[in-house]
Design an enzyme around this catalytic site. Sequence first.
Site, mmCIF file in Angstrom:
data_model
loop_
_atom_site.group_PDB
_atom_site.id
_atom_site.type_symbol
_atom_site.label_atom_id
_atom_site.label_comp_id
_atom_site.label_asym_id
_atom_site.label_seq_id
_atom_site.Cartn_x
_atom_site.Cartn_y
_atom_site.Cartn_z
ATOM 1 N N ASN A 69 0.833 -1.211 0.000
ATOM 2 C CA ASN A 69 0.000 0.000 0.000
ATOM 3 C C ASN A 69 0.865 1.258 0.000
ATOM 4 O O ASN A 69 0.547 2.242 -0.682
ATOM 5 C CB ASN A 69 -0.933 0.007 1.212
ATOM 6 C CG ASN A 69 -2.179 -0.814 0.975
ATOM 7 O OD1 ASN A 69 -3.051 -0.414 0.209
ATOM 8 N ND2 ASN A 69 -2.254 -1.978 1.608
ATOM 9 N N ASN A 99 -5.876 5.572 8.242
ATOM 10 C CA ASN A 99 -5.506 4.153 8.304
ATOM 11 C C ASN A 99 -6.295 3.390 7.253
ATOM 12 O O ASN A 99 -7.430 3.752 6.936
ATOM 13 C CB ASN A 99 -5.846 3.587 9.686
ATOM 14 C CG ASN A 99 -5.504 2.106 9.813
ATOM 15 O OD1 ASN A 99 -4.420 1.673 9.412
ATOM 16 N ND2 ASN A 99 -6.418 1.317 10.353
ATOM 17 N N HIS A 135 -7.842 -0.407 6.595
ATOM 18 C CA HIS A 135 -8.181 -1.627 7.334
ATOM 19 C C HIS A 135 -8.845 -2.606 6.369
ATOM 20 O O HIS A 135 -9.733 -2.210 5.595
ATOM 21 C CB HIS A 135 -9.141 -1.286 8.484
ATOM 22 C CG HIS A 135 -9.464 -2.470 9.337
ATOM 23 N ND1 HIS A 135 -8.547 -3.018 10.214
ATOM 24 C CD2 HIS A 135 -10.579 -3.231 9.424
ATOM 25 C CE1 HIS A 135 -9.103 -4.061 10.813
ATOM 26 N NE2 HIS A 135 -10.324 -4.214 10.360
HETATM 27 C C1 GAR Z 1 -3.035 -4.592 4.276
HETATM 28 O O1 GAR Z 1 -3.945 -5.579 3.864
HETATM 29 C C2 GAR Z 1 -3.673 -3.673 5.288
HETATM 30 O O2 GAR Z 1 -5.030 -3.410 5.047
HETATM 31 C C3 GAR Z 1 -3.497 -4.474 6.543
HETATM 32 O O3 GAR Z 1 -2.209 -5.012 6.446
HETATM 33 C C4 GAR Z 1 -1.897 -5.229 5.068
HETATM 34 C C5 GAR Z 1 -0.557 -4.580 4.780
HETATM 35 O O4 GAR Z 1 -0.103 -4.914 3.493
HETATM 36 N N1 GAR Z 1 -3.629 -3.645 7.707
HETATM 37 C C6 GAR Z 1 -4.122 -4.074 8.862
HETATM 38 O O5 GAR Z 1 -4.473 -5.219 9.054
HETATM 39 C C7 GAR Z 1 -4.202 -3.032 9.947
HETATM 40 N N2 GAR Z 1 -4.822 -3.539 11.097
HETATM 41 P P1 GAR Z 1 1.053 -4.071 2.795
HETATM 42 O O6 GAR Z 1 2.223 -4.002 3.793
HETATM 43 O O7 GAR Z 1 1.410 -4.868 1.604
HETATM 44 O O8 GAR Z 1 0.516 -2.713 2.466
#
Ligand code: GAR
Length: 197
Positions: A15, A108, A110
């Site tokens: 992200n 954030n 989620h």
């Molecule tokens: C993403 O799916 C995000 O939505 C989630 O972690 C992942 C990170 O992926 N966030 C949470 O669960 C927050 N509680 P990335 O490092 O590839 O962006």
Amino acid sequence: MTKKVAILISGGGSNMVKLVESMVGDHPARPVLVGSNDPQAGGLKKAAEMGVPTFAVDHRPFKGDREGFEAELNAKLEAADPDIICLAGFMRVLTESFVRKWEGRMLNIHPSLLPKYKGLHTHQRALEAGDKEAGCTVHMVTPALDDGPILGQARVPVQPDDTPETLAARVLVQEHRLYPAVLERFAQGKTDPVYLD
Ligand code: GAR
């Protein structure tokens, strides 16, 4: 005035990469800092390769002293003076006092359709509930976990043969569309929610 954006990550940072890639041309914001609570987070190297300054404050030596950890995190952030902080897979729960410092400026993402499934294991919980659709939410960060005003959501269908992993992958594709779209709008001062199909 161009807005300065800091991004906090804990892992691979996909992200974060999409956010950084989006902030070009006449976009109203620019990335100024990427930070992590894990010095080994894969996203730190990706950010550095994209020319964004990085830092890590390892939470582990603080052994549960959240205020101590956050004081160091806050010092790094304040030095970059961001207008907006994007939590992008940042897996530390932040204290009320830290959140209050940045409230109104911290977003954030989620991986659920909030208010459903705050916290962890969102995809497994959606499958166990027999949900027909899942998705992701970008929201303002307030002291209560995964609870602030919603700035955007994107939905995906749940397939009969989905596992938490296949559903997570489908949702992640939408996260990569949603977060840049919300950040651009937020940097323009827009806080009404956007819903992507
Ligand atoms: C993403 O799916 C995000 O939505 C989630 O972690 C992942 C990170 O992926 N966030 C949470 O669960 C927050 N509680 P990335 O490092 O590839 O962006």
